[in-house]
Scaffold this motif. Structure first.
Motif, PDB file in Angstrom:
ATOM      1  N   SER A  12       1.004 -18.975  13.419  1.00 34.69           N
ATOM      2  CA  SER A  12       1.704 -19.866  12.498  1.00 34.69           C
ATOM      3  C   SER A  12       0.677 -20.608  11.651  1.00 34.69           C
ATOM      4  CB  SER A  12       2.549 -20.891  13.257  1.00 34.69           C
ATOM      5  OG  SER A  12       3.598 -20.239  13.926  1.00 34.69           O
ATOM      6  N   CYS A  13       1.034 -20.814  10.387  1.00 34.66           N
ATOM      7  CA  CYS A  13       0.140 -21.551   9.487  1.00 34.66           C
ATOM      8  C   CYS A  13       0.974 -22.366   8.506  1.00 34.66           C
ATOM      9  CB  CYS A  13      -0.789 -20.596   8.740  1.00 34.66           C
ATOM     10  SG  CYS A  13       0.037 -19.584   7.504  1.00 34.66           S
ATOM     11  N   GLU A  14       0.317 -23.236   7.776  1.00 33.05           N
ATOM     12  CA  GLU A  14       0.970 -24.025   6.740  1.00 33.05           C
ATOM     13  C   GLU A  14       1.223 -23.150   5.515  1.00 33.05           C
ATOM     14  OE1 GLU A  14       1.908 -27.259   6.933  1.00 33.05           O
ATOM     15  OE2 GLU A  14       1.175 -27.375   8.989  1.00 33.05           O
ATOM     16  N   SER A  15       2.289 -23.396   4.802  1.00 36.50           N
ATOM     17  CA  SER A  15       2.546 -22.704   3.544  1.00 36.50           C
ATOM     18  C   SER A  15       1.441 -23.046   2.554  1.00 36.50           C
ATOM     19  CB  SER A  15       3.905 -23.125   2.976  1.00 36.50           C
ATOM     20  OG  SER A  15       4.185 -22.402   1.801  1.00 36.50           O
ATOM     21  N   GLY A  16       0.932 -22.048   1.849  1.00 35.56           N
ATOM     22  CA  GLY A  16      -0.152 -22.251   0.889  1.00 35.56           C
ATOM     23  C   GLY A  16      -1.532 -22.013   1.467  1.00 35.56           C
ATOM     24  N   THR A  17      -1.599 -21.670   2.745  1.00 35.06           N
ATOM     25  CA  THR A  17      -2.871 -21.422   3.416  1.00 35.06           C
ATOM     26  C   THR A  17      -3.539 -20.175   2.852  1.00 35.06           C
ATOM     27  OG1 THR A  17      -2.145 -22.464   5.468  1.00 35.06           O
ATOM     28  CG2 THR A  17      -3.898 -20.841   5.668  1.00 35.06           C
ATOM     29  N   SER A  58       1.349 -15.282  -2.476  1.00 35.29           N
ATOM     30  CA  SER A  58       1.109 -15.624  -3.879  1.00 35.29           C
ATOM     31  C   SER A  58       0.953 -14.359  -4.717  1.00 35.29           C
ATOM     32  CB  SER A  58      -0.156 -16.474  -3.988  1.00 35.29           C
ATOM     33  OG  SER A  58      -1.270 -15.777  -3.447  1.00 35.29           O
ATOM     34  N   GLU A  59       1.132 -14.517  -6.011  1.00 42.31           N
ATOM     35  CA  GLU A  59       0.925 -13.411  -6.947  1.00 42.31           C
ATOM     36  C   GLU A  59      -0.567 -13.080  -7.016  1.00 42.31           C
ATOM     37  OE1 GLU A  59       3.222 -11.598  -8.716  1.00 42.31           O
ATOM     38  OE2 GLU A  59       4.661 -12.650  -7.449  1.00 42.31           O
ATOM     39  N   PRO A  60      -0.920 -11.832  -7.299  1.00 44.54           N
ATOM     40  CA  PRO A  60      -2.333 -11.471  -7.424  1.00 44.54           C
ATOM     41  C   PRO A  60      -3.031 -12.284  -8.514  1.00 44.54           C
ATOM     42  CG  PRO A  60      -0.968  -9.506  -7.311  1.00 44.54           C
ATOM     43  CD  PRO A  60      -0.029 -10.678  -7.458  1.00 44.54           C
ATOM     44  N   THR A  61      -4.236 -12.746  -8.209  1.00 43.34           N
ATOM     45  CA  THR A  61      -5.028 -13.486  -9.187  1.00 43.34           C
ATOM     46  C   THR A  61      -5.693 -12.507 -10.152  1.00 43.34           C
ATOM     47  OG1 THR A  61      -7.059 -13.412  -7.880  1.00 43.34           O
ATOM     48  CG2 THR A  61      -5.557 -15.271  -7.466  1.00 43.34           C
TER      49      THR A  61
END
Length: 118
Positions: A12-17, A58-61
């Protein structure tokens, strides 16, 4: 909290990690062979942290798209992502493949078995 599944083990992790940073903090083997030593340390320039991801990320950078369009990678369309550029936004499943850059076709084990020695 999002769940990251690697070789049937859930974390489990925080969103945005950041995926790379989190996996390394959990002692997950993200790099193949000497790439564990010879890598760009999260700048997105080497491509050695390439993994397949299923789920919400996230979308690809721009950096990621450029690197994955260079050999030996086969482009962003291959389904591979650079863990160092991915932010975990929901539950994901991560698969690492063989090859120095993770560009191969055979899945590899990312979870190290606990040592039997004391």
């Amino acid at each position: 909290m999002p769940t990251i599944t690697v070789n049937e083990q859930a974390f489990s992790c925080e969103s945005g990690t950041n995926l790379r940073d989190f996996l390394l903090s959990q002692k997950v083997k993200l790099y193949n062979g000497k790439a564990a030593t010879i890598n760009c340390h999260g700048h997105g320039t080497c491509g050695a942290c390439a993994v397949a991801i299923e789920g919400v990320a996230s979308e690809p950078t721009t950096v990621e798209k450029i690197r994955l369009n260079l050999p030996p990678h086969k482009g962003i369309e291959s389904g591979r992502r650079l863990a160092c550029q991915v932010k975990v936004l929901g539950d994901i499943k991560v698969t690492k493949y063989d090859g120095f850059w993770g560009e191969g076709e055979v899945p590899v084990t990312m979870i190290q078995a606990a040592s039997a020695s004391a």
